[in-house]
Design an enzyme around this catalytic site. Structure first.
Site, short mmCIF file in Angstrom:
data_model
loop_
_atom_site.label_atom_id
_atom_site.label_comp_id
_atom_site.label_asym_id
_atom_site.label_seq_id
_atom_site.Cartn_x
_atom_site.Cartn_y
_atom_site.Cartn_z
N ALA A 421 0.82 -1.27 -0.07
CA ALA A 421 0.09 0.01 -0.01
C ALA A 421 0.74 1.30 0.06
CB ALA A 421 -0.93 0.04 1.24
N CYS A 422 0.45 2.20 -0.87
CA CYS A 422 0.99 3.43 -0.89
C CYS A 422 -0.06 4.52 -1.06
CB CYS A 422 2.31 3.56 -1.86
SG CYS A 422 1.62 3.57 -3.47
N ASP A 423 0.41 5.68 -1.17
CA ASP A 423 -0.55 6.92 -1.38
C ASP A 423 -1.69 6.63 -2.51
OD1 ASP A 423 -0.42 8.26 0.72
OD2 ASP A 423 1.22 9.81 0.03
N SER A 429 4.18 0.95 -5.00
CA SER A 429 3.65 -0.52 -4.42
C SER A 429 3.46 -1.40 -5.61
CB SER A 429 2.30 -0.05 -3.76
OG SER A 429 1.62 0.47 -4.88
N ILE A 455 -3.62 3.38 0.01
CA ILE A 455 -3.91 3.16 1.65
C ILE A 455 -5.38 3.42 1.82
CG2 ILE A 455 -3.67 4.35 3.83
CD1 ILE A 455 -0.64 4.18 3.16
#
Length: 509
Positions: A421-423, A429, A455
């Site tokens: 998960a990333c922004d 990701s 996320i």
């Protein structure tokens, strides 16, 4: 004076706020880029002046005088803004927010006489937020059996009211703002001052502050210009890969140490892959190189102004491949020259700067690329696999394995689903998930799924979540029942090997 950890995690103040705002705008635009590309191709191929003019698709009169709606007009007027509004609403209040945001945005679209991209980017999230507040009024107060009735009618009523507000009040206001911004851009073009925008854009890119103006101003206005003129120069102000290419070429020839060794690989990622962030650490190593980036950007914009060239739709990512695919049929010369000239100017200035400091750099061992990478990731607010690849050797020698607490947690829950998960849920990701997926596959494990998400889209139905260490706390709020592993970078973390060993020790196959 003692600084708390909470304070330490909030550097940057206004810069961080602008970054988050830009990330939010990107979150509405980037997932829908495929729709923009589809519209661009349909426009280029099937309009009246295209290579395959089809009245029923291009939306122009048939030979017998029959008027046709076509696909081009409805897509830019309704489809694209509504996709943006829906995504913005979902980011604020999940599916329910997306539905209400879309309903409300229809009022803005119908009430305006121009494509309502700015209106969609405002009304979609705003309507979702209003719906969220309304739902809180009777949360936990609805009698059993009436939940669906109340939820559906409340969303319908709120959506109707907001659509009316959008039609009568919001549309005229946003139209005035949009017309004002368009007039300002046109004035800059007519006055020959548009290249000066690079003075803001190029430093903003290095600090990851460009998304707000790029997705908040350039893309909406560019789409509007493209509908009117068939192309827009605004799509190339930030996406031109020339300035970054010139800087990396200069490092490949005149750089020293690790910076020189890694530059050729970075060129491929930046120029053909469109990941511009790969050259930001090189600029941070030599802050004077921002002059080269600005001069290159100004040269590219000036070239497109002179040739009147532009793209049909946004080029995302900003690779030369995406740029050429979206180039208008009468703009290939101007667009190609804008990339070549921008790269040449930035290369010459970068070469002069690097040659002037070469002896000192050799004495210092080539500069601290690892520190520059770390600073770039700090500016971005999250880790990046493409940046981390620049310092793989340093990572390989570092520690930072799974903590004892995390290891203990592993022993209590079988792992069958892993989410990176990333922004934005793309890029970093996605490539991190590929790295771990390949490691798991090589270990002969087939029963574990490895995916990537934003996320904001995490749910509490996964076994293990992997995030950058600065984002783990946010991920825990989204998936409190999952196991969480923090990494310093997505590309080379030694924790991946430990996860694979753990899966093998648990007999997962």
């Amino acid at each position: 004076m003692t600084t708390t950890s909470a304070e330490a995690k909030r550097p940057g103040g206004a810069r961080v706020a602008v970054q988050r705002f830009g990330t939010f705008l990107s979150g509405m635009i980037m997932p829908n880029i495929a729709a923009f590309i589809a519209w661009g191709f349909i426009t280029a191929l099937f309009i009246q002046v295209g290579p395959f003019p089809i009245p029923e698709i291009g939306g122009f009169p048939s030979p017998d005088g029959t008027e046709n709606v076509g696909l081009v007009g409805p897509m830019i007027t309704y489809l694209l803004p509504l996709l943006i509004a829906n995504m913005g609403g979902r980011m604020v209040y999940d599916t329910r927010g997306g539905v209400v945001g879309t309903i409300a945005t229809v009022g803005v679209i119908v009430g305006a006489g121009i494509p309502m991209f700015i209106g969609a980017m405002i009304m979609g999230p705003l309507a979702a937020w209003v719906m969220k507040q309304v739902d809180r009024l009777w949360e936990g107060k609805i009698k059993a059996g009436f939940e669906m009735l109340v939820n559906n009618f409340s969303a319908g009523i709120v959506g109707m009211l907001l659509a009316l507000v959008g039609f009568y009040a919001f549309a005229p206001a946003v139209t005035a703002i949009s017309n004002g911004l368009e007039a300002a851009v046109n004035w800059l073009v007519l006055a020959g001052l548009l290249p000066l925008v690079s003075i803001l854009v190029e430093p903003g890119k290095v600090l990851f502050l460009n998304n707000a103006i790029n997705h908040g101003v350039f893309t909406p206005l560019g789409i509007q210009q493209s509908e009117e003129q068939g192309k827009s120069i605004l799509f190339l102000i930030e996406a031109n890969p020339g300035p970054g290419l010139g800087i990396l070429l200069a490092f490949a020839i005149f750089g020293v140490g690790l910076a020189r060794a890694s530059a050729p690989g970075a060129i491929i990622i930046q120029f053909f892959g469109g990941i511009h962030e790969i050259y930001f650490p090189y600029v941070l190593m030599k802050p004077l190189l921002i002059i080269a980036a600005i001069a290159g950007g100004m040269t590219g914009v000036a070239t497109n102004v002179i040739f009147g060239s532009g793209l049909r739709a946004p080029a995302a990512p900003g690779s030369i491949i995406a740029v050429l695919l979206q180039t208008a049929s009468d703009s290939y010369v101007g667009v190609i020259l804008s990339v070549v000239f921008a790269a040449t100017v930035s290369f010459v200035i970068s070469a002069i700067i690097l040659r002037a400091s070469r002896r000192r750099d050799l004495e210092l061992g080539g500069g601290d690329l690892a520190a520059a990478v770390a600073q770039t990731e700090a500016n971005k607010g999250k880790s990046s696999n493409v940046l981390s690849g620049l310092q793989a050797e340093g990572v390989a020698a570092g520690g930072g394995l799974v903590s004892e607490g995390e290891q203990a947690a592993f022993d209590h829950k079988p792992i069958h689903s892993i989410v990176f998960a990333c922004d934005a849920g793309m890029g970093s990701s996605a490539m991190g998930a590929t790295v771990l997926r390949n490691k798991i596959k090589k270990a002969g494990i087939d029963s574990v799924t490895v995916t990537n998400k934003a996320i904001a889209n995490l749910a509490d139905d996964v076994d293990l979540v992997i995030t950058h260490q600065d984002l783990t706390e946010r991920a825990k709020l989204q998936s409190p029942g999952a196991l969480h592993v923090s990494v310093e970078n997505f590309m080379n973390s030694p924790k991946y090997d430990e996860i694979v060993n753990l899966l093998e020790s648990e007999g997962v196959r």
